[in-house]
Structures are given as structure tokens and as C-alpha cells.
Design an enzyme around this catalytic site. Structure first.
Site, PDB file in Angstrom:
ATOM      1  N   ARG A 109       8.417   9.069  14.686  1.00  0.00           N
ATOM      2  CA  ARG A 109       9.647   9.153  13.879  1.00  0.00           C
ATOM      3  C   ARG A 109      10.824   9.635  14.744  1.00  0.00           C
ATOM      4  O   ARG A 109      11.962   9.214  14.548  1.00  0.00           O
ATOM      5  CB  ARG A 109       9.460  10.049  12.652  1.00  0.00           C
ATOM      6  CG  ARG A 109       9.133  11.480  12.975  1.00  0.00           C
ATOM      7  CD  ARG A 109       9.133  12.349  11.725  1.00  0.00           C
ATOM      8  NE  ARG A 109       8.520  13.631  12.012  1.00  0.00           N
ATOM      9  CZ  ARG A 109       8.855  14.770  11.425  1.00  0.00           C
ATOM     10  NH1 ARG A 109       9.817  14.795  10.527  1.00  0.00           N
ATOM     11  NH2 ARG A 109       8.252  15.882  11.730  1.00  0.00           N
TER      12      ARG A 109
ATOM     13  N   SER B 225      13.890  14.553   7.784  1.00  0.00           N
ATOM     14  CA  SER B 225      12.474  14.237   8.067  1.00  0.00           C
ATOM     15  C   SER B 225      12.296  12.860   8.697  1.00  0.00           C
ATOM     16  O   SER B 225      11.432  12.677   9.536  1.00  0.00           O
ATOM     17  CB  SER B 225      11.657  14.267   6.780  1.00  0.00           C
ATOM     18  OG  SER B 225      11.808  15.491   6.131  1.00  0.00           O
TER      19      SER B 225
ATOM     20  N   GLU C 254      14.076   5.658  -4.697  1.00  0.00           N
ATOM     21  CA  GLU C 254      13.605   4.646  -3.748  1.00  0.00           C
ATOM     22  C   GLU C 254      13.840   3.236  -4.263  1.00  0.00           C
ATOM     23  O   GLU C 254      14.102   2.318  -3.481  1.00  0.00           O
ATOM     24  CB  GLU C 254      12.117   4.874  -3.445  1.00  0.00           C
ATOM     25  CG  GLU C 254      11.835   6.148  -2.648  1.00  0.00           C
ATOM     26  CD  GLU C 254      12.027   7.423  -3.454  1.00  0.00           C
ATOM     27  OE1 GLU C 254      11.990   7.355  -4.704  1.00  0.00           O
ATOM     28  OE2 GLU C 254      12.234   8.484  -2.836  1.00  0.00           O
TER      29      GLU C 254
ATOM     30  N   PHE D 227       6.578   6.805  -0.479  1.00  0.00           N
ATOM     31  CA  PHE D 227       7.582   6.593  -1.526  1.00  0.00           C
ATOM     32  C   PHE D 227       8.137   5.176  -1.476  1.00  0.00           C
ATOM     33  O   PHE D 227       8.320   4.539  -2.510  1.00  0.00           O
ATOM     34  CB  PHE D 227       8.705   7.615  -1.410  1.00  0.00           C
ATOM     35  CG  PHE D 227       8.205   9.041  -1.483  1.00  0.00           C
ATOM     36  CD1 PHE D 227       8.616  10.000  -0.585  1.00  0.00           C
ATOM     37  CD2 PHE D 227       7.294   9.401  -2.464  1.00  0.00           C
ATOM     38  CE1 PHE D 227       8.132  11.293  -0.649  1.00  0.00           C
ATOM     39  CE2 PHE D 227       6.806  10.691  -2.542  1.00  0.00           C
ATOM     40  CZ  PHE D 227       7.224  11.646  -1.628  1.00  0.00           C
TER      41      PHE D 227
ATOM     42  N   ASP E  31       0.978  18.870   3.112  1.00  0.00           N
ATOM     43  CA  ASP E  31       1.579  18.400   1.859  1.00  0.00           C
ATOM     44  C   ASP E  31       0.549  17.733   0.936  1.00  0.00           C
ATOM     45  O   ASP E  31       0.784  17.578  -0.253  1.00  0.00           O
ATOM     46  CB  ASP E  31       2.735  17.443   2.126  1.00  0.00           C
ATOM     47  CG  ASP E  31       4.078  18.175   2.166  1.00  0.00           C
ATOM     48  OD1 ASP E  31       5.085  17.535   2.475  1.00  0.00           O
ATOM     49  OD2 ASP E  31       4.107  19.386   1.874  1.00  0.00           O
TER      50      ASP E  31
END
Ligand SMILES: Cc1ncc(C[n+]2csc(CCOP(=O)(O)OP(=O)(O)O)c2C)c(N)n1
Lengths: 283, 313
Positions: free
Chosen positions: B7, B34, B55, B80, B114
Site C-alpha cells: 500500500r 490507511s 463505497e 469494503f 481488526d
């Protein structure tokens, strides 16, 4: 249920203890959502320790009132309340977010006694609540269904789809509450995509609305009471709250959204809640 | 070994793309930090849209932007974008063949603490089933940059999976990157280890362990899940006679299934799949989860030994 001054004091004590537990759990976990858990504590306290009919000895009791934490990242506040109410032993709180534990990073109903539904992908809770409400109507149960949403969360389009459904189906057994702390992750809700004024929007969607101070237990309880009485309409309570409520250096700080307190921060926070690190033997 | 999150590399590539191509626009949903989309935002705020936690709205708006000739990159968590907005991905993007780049970060078990709601383990399966889309899963930071540049050059729907945590950097700037063409990471002829993303480094570790035991294994990096490189897979089956796939994804519908589809049709050989075994993940440290769900080199080694026993003749 009447609210005596003694009961009110007891509720305030409960909320204080829940905040302490939330901070301890998150510090031990080393990650998680602090700000939005703390802002929801008083609402969750009023529901679980005064308003809702529920039975920790019989979590699946048919006639129980239901609570859906649509803003699933606030799970620590709910976990602390469920444990205090007697759904599971306190020692589980200290295993939050650990492999094999019963408390997932976001609520997973099949792993935690007393949890009504799985949440974490925002925006879905109101639809689920509507389904329960429709089922309760069909089977002629008098349960109330409470849903807690984040103010950022209601940017999610599905929330408004669900808002329309609840009004259309006259789901007066639904009481939604917005934890209106004004912040989301990247900044203020007003700065990112404003939803103000919130209450008139819900009214326009056919909801009964009220606005309260979401940290004043008396106001919360008074607002929750008419939820039983309004006929033919779902009810929305816009609860004005402070993200990180209870810890001065976290209050209103966007940076404490998805960050757990460090041990140092915990040491500073606990005295503000009338506790001390020494008294909290686990740490 | 150098470690870097894909990322992070993507965020840097996106910023460079912003400089190179005025048509590149970026959408994000309250996850700009993020997803590293904020690197782009800082330099090109006017071409950046944070649409909030919505989204479906993000992908729909991206479609509109592409209709006007722009090159939208929609960045959020894999779970998502692919799960919450699937209907928009299917109809408005894929059926419509829109030039929308869907970038899903924080995929796989290695999201960690998470827990299951955030751990996307089905994105390959549900995206690769859609017509018209290209599905990418870069192996490291270096390859991610090349992939980001390559998809900006082509016109059409793309889904690219990125990870949260640092991945070992195992490719070089000079290595080729061609969409749809797998990369050979190690020669060998007793068994072929076909992996994607983080699992390629585990496959390389497995190959070392196997070689100490006298087993020679070929390691193939599949950075393009769709269209899959049939030729490389068929050659590996012919030349080694045994295949192991490895992915940070559900066992059903992902890389393993895609490889099996190719083999069954062309060159059926014994095969084993290292993947999450049809179960949801849970909270935990990434390393701990990889061990618990059997996604480590040792699991690939065991699978390789099993599959070799089943080899014909
Ligand atoms: C569908 C979805 N998109 C994005 C996220 C990532 N996320 C987690 S919490 C959050 C912000 C929520 O803000 P708000 O609803 O205001 O909650 P609070 O401030 O009370 O914590 C976001 C974007 C998510 N969990 N689900």
C-alpha cells in the site's frame, strides 16, 4: 421504570466503571477504537442498566429488547457493558482482539454471549434492526429494538435506504440513536461530508426525532422513554456527544479514533476517572 | 531483507501518476491515510475526492468521472470495495467496461487485529468471476509500482489487491512486469509452487527447505489472477508433474481454483492448495494468524511432499 436519584447515581458509577474497563481493554489489546467507544458509554449504560428488558442468564430470551451496535468499532464499550451485566466473565475483556478470544476486533455475534449481531462494515445495522422489528411485529412481540449509529456512519447510503424502510413499514418498535460526536477518521464530519442538520433530515424521511446531550444520563433516559409511546413512526435520537469523553486529553481529538492508549496514557487517564494504575492490578 | 508494504508503494506510484497524467483522479472513503491515497491528495487536492463512508457512492461517482474521460482510482479496504459495492462493480463498472481502477488495500489475514470483518479473503473469487475485469495481486512494493503504472496505461476495469503490513521485497526494478504473464522466481522440476502476493516469499522459503531434502521445486509468481497465464501453468504441469498453489485467500474460488481450471482442461496432474480452509479469520497478530491458518512455508513444504507422493509414473 422510574429514575430515582439513587438509581441515577448508580448509573453514573456504572458509566465510570465502563470507561475504565474500555481504556484497560484497549491498552492491553494495543489497538482498537478508543474515541468512539468512550463517546457511546453513557448511551449504552442507560440502555443496558436501566432501559432494556434483558436477561444475562437467558441471552436468547424471546421477549428481550434488542441492541444493535451498528458502529461496530465501538465494540469495547458494548463488551464492557455485556460483561458487567453478567453475560460473560470479566477476564475475557483482557483478551480483546487476541486469537482464540471471544471478543473480536469488531463485534461477531457468534463468539460473544449477549451480542445481537455482527458489525464492523458500517451502515448495515439499521437494515438488520428493521428486519428484527418486522419479525417482532409479525409474531406480536412487544420488544424494542435499539440501534446505535455513528454520525460519520450515516454517510453510508444504505442507512438512508433503511431509514425509508423503517418509516414506510411504521416500525415504531425501532429507536435509533446517533452518537453525534462530530468526528470520523479523517477529520470532522462537517469537513468531509456534512450531514447537518441531522434531525430535520430524519424527520423528512418520516421519523420522530429528539435531540439530547448524550452524556446526560437523565436526558438519555427521558428521551428513551417516549420511544415506547410514539405510535406509527420510528424514533431517532440525535445524541450530542464528545469523542473520547471522560479523558481530557482525548476529548474531541480525531487522532484517538482508531488508536489504543499507551500505558503512559492510561496512567494519566485513570485518575481522571477516579481510578489509579495501582488499583488496576492487571496492569 | 528489505520489507515494505504494497500500500505504501502504491501511494507513491499514485502520486507519480498524478504528476505524469492530468487525467488521474482519486476517490477515497474516509480511509485516505490507511490506503495512502493521501500522498496523492497532498499534491493534487483538486483531483481528490473523499466521499465519506459510502463505497457504493464512491464506485458510482468513479464511473461518472470515467465517462468524462478521466482515469479514476477508487481506494479503500479490499473488503469494503469488493463486498459492499459489489453490485456497482458488477453492473456499472464491469458490464459497462468503465475505465475504473478499484484498489483494495488491507486484504488477507495479515490485516491482523481488526479481525474477520476486515480480513478480505474472497476478493479473487468474487472479482475474477466478473467479465471484463483484470485482477492483480502484486508480490511486493517494487512490483506494485509497476502494476500501478501499467493499469493507468490500459483502458478498462481493474481490481488490484494490496496488503496492510510490510511484505519482503523480492523483485528488482529491472524484472519484467507484463499483465497476464507470470514470473518465474526459481527453477526446479520435481514440483511447481504457484503463489501470489505475500505467499510467494513463503514459497521461496519452502523451496529452500525442500532443496535441503533433495527436492527441486519451481516457484512461480502469479501477479495477475485474471487473465491467468495458462501457458506458464501448463508448462509447469508438464515439466514437474505436481502442483502446489499458495494464497492468502479462501480455498474456494481463488488462485488455486483458477490454476485447477487450467489444469483440468489441459494437463491434469496431482495438485494441493495452500489457502484459508473455508473459514473466516479472527483477531490476532498477522504472523500468528498465518501460522494458525497454515499459510507458512512449512505448510507449503508439507503440501509439496503430499503432492509428490501422488505423482504418476
Ligand atoms: C463500510 C465501512 N467503511 C469504512 C470503514 C472504516 N471506518 C471504521 S470507523 C470509521 C469512522 C466512523 O465514524 P463515526 O461513524 O462518526 O464513528 P465514531 O466517530 O463514533 O467513532 C470508518 C470510516 C468501515 N468500518 N466500514
Amino acid at each position: 421504570m422510574t429514575l430515582t436519584p439513587a438509581k441515577l447515581d448508580e448509573l453514573k458509577e456504572t458509566a465510570r466503571h465502563l470507561r475504565i474497563d474500555v481504556l484497560k481493554m484497549l491498552t492491553l489489546a494495543g489497538s482498537g477504537h478508543t474515541g468512539g467507544s468512550l463517546s457511546a458509554v453513557d448511551i449504552i449504560t442507560a440502555l443496558y442498566f436501566h432501559k432494556m428488558r434483558h436477561d444475562p442468564q437467558n441471552p436468547r430470551w424471546d421477549e428481550r429488547d434488542r441492541f444493535i451496535l451498528s458502529k461496530g468499532h465501538g465494540g469495547p464499550a458494548l463488551y464492557a457493558a455485556l460483561s458487567k451485566a453478567g453475560y460473560f466473565d470479566r477476564r475475557h475483556l483482557w483478551q480483546l482482539r487476541q486469537a482464540g478470544g471471544i471478543l473480536q476486533g469488531h463485534p461477531f455475534s457468534r463468539s460473544t454471549p449477549g451480542l445481537e449481531c455482527t458489525s464492523g462494515s458500517l451502515g448495515q445495522g439499521l437494515s438488520i434492526a428493521n428486519g428484527i422489528a418486522l419479525a417482532c411485529k409479525l409474531t406480536k412481540k412487544s420488544c424494542q429494538i435499539y440501534v446505535l449509529l455513528g454520525d460519520g456512519e450515516i454517510q453510508e447510503g444504505q442507512v438512508w435506504e433503511a431509514a425509508m424502510s423503517a418509516a414506510h413499514h411504521k416500525l415504531d418498535n425501532i429507536c435509533a440513536i446517533v452518537d453525534n460526536n462530530g468526528l470520523q477518521i479523517d477529520g470532522s464530519v462537517d469537513g468531509i461530508k456534512s450531514l447537518n442538520p441531522i434531525a430535520p433530515r430524519w424527520r423528512a424521511f418520516g421519523w420522530e426525532t429528539r435531540e439530547i446531550d448524550g452524556h446526560d444520563l437523565k436526558q438519555i433516559i427521558q428521551a428513551l422513554d417516549p420511544a415506547d409511546k410514539v405510535k406509527g413512526k420510528p424514533q431517532m435520537i440525535v445524541a450530542h456527544t464528545i469523542k473520547g469523553k471522560g479523558v481530557s486529553f482525548m476529548e474531541g481529538k480525531v487522532g484517538y479514533h482508531g488508536v489504543a492508549p499507551t500505558r503512559e496514557e492510561l496512567k494519566r487517564a485513570l485518575p481522571e476517572l477516579g481510578a489509579s494504575i495501582e488499583a488496576e492490578s492487571l496492569l | 531483507m528489505e520489507m515494505k508494504a504494497t500500500r505504501d508503494a502504491f501511494g507513491e506510484a499514485l502520486r507519480e501518476l498524478g504528476r505524469e497524467k492530468r487525467k488521474v483522479v482519486v476517490l477515497s472513503g474516509d480511509l485516505e491515510d490507511s490506503t495512502r491515497a493521501e500522498y496523492f491528495k497532498k499534491e493534487f487536492p483538486e483531483r481528490f475526492f473523499n466521499l465519506g463512508i459510502a463505497e457504493q457512492d464512491i464506485l458510482g461517482t468513479a464511473v461518472g468521472l470515467s465517462l468524462d474521460g478521466l482515469i479514476p482510482f477508487a481506494c479503500s479496504f479490499a473488503v469494503f470495495l469488493t463486498n459492499r459495492a459489489y453490485g456497482i462493480l458488477r453492473i456499472s463498472i464491469c458490464y459497462n467496461k468503465r475505465n475504473v481502477k478499484v484498489i483494495g488495500s488491507h486484504a488477507g489475514l495479515t490485516v491482523g487485529e481488526d479481525g474477520a470483518t476486515a480480513q478480505c479473503l474472497e476478493d479473487f473469487a468474487i472479482t475474477r468471476v466478473l467479465p471484463n475485469i483484470i485482477v492483480l495481486s502484486p508480490v511486493d512494493a517494487v512490483e506494485t509500482k509497476k502494476a500501478a503504472k501499467a493499469i493507468a496505461e490500459l483502458c478498462g476495469p481493474v481490481y488490484m489487491r494490496l496488503g496492510r503490513g510490510p511484505y519482503p521485497v523480492i523483485t528488482k526494478e529491472s524484472d519484467p512486469f507484463i499483465i497476464g504473464k507470470a514470473n518465474l522466481m526459481r527453477e526446479g522440476d520435481d514440483v511447481a509452487l504457484i503463489a501470489t502476493g505475500l505467499m510467494v516469499s513463503e514459497a521461496l522459503k519452502a523451496a529452500k527447505i525442500l532443496s535441503d531434502e533433495g527436492i527441486s521445486s519451481r516457484v512461480i509468481n502469479i501477479h495477475t489472477i485474471k487473465p491467468i497465464d495458462e501457458e506458464t501453468i501448463i508448462d509447469a504441469a508438464k515439466e514437474t508433474g505436481a502442483i502446489v498453489t499458495a494464497e492468502e485467500h479462501q480455498i474456494h474460488g481463488g488462485l488455486g481454483s483458477a490454476v485447477a481450471e487450467v489444469l483440468v482442461k489441459n494437463e491434469p496432474v496431482p495438485m494441493e492448495m495452500v489457502a484459508v480452509q473455508d473459514t473466516f479469520g479472527e483477531s490476532g497478530a498477522p504472523e500468528e494468524l498465518l501460522r494458525k491458518y497454515h499459510l507458512k512455508a512449512v505448510d507449503i513444504v508439507n503440501a509439496a511432499k503430499d503432492v509428490i507422493k501422488r505423482k504418476r509414473g
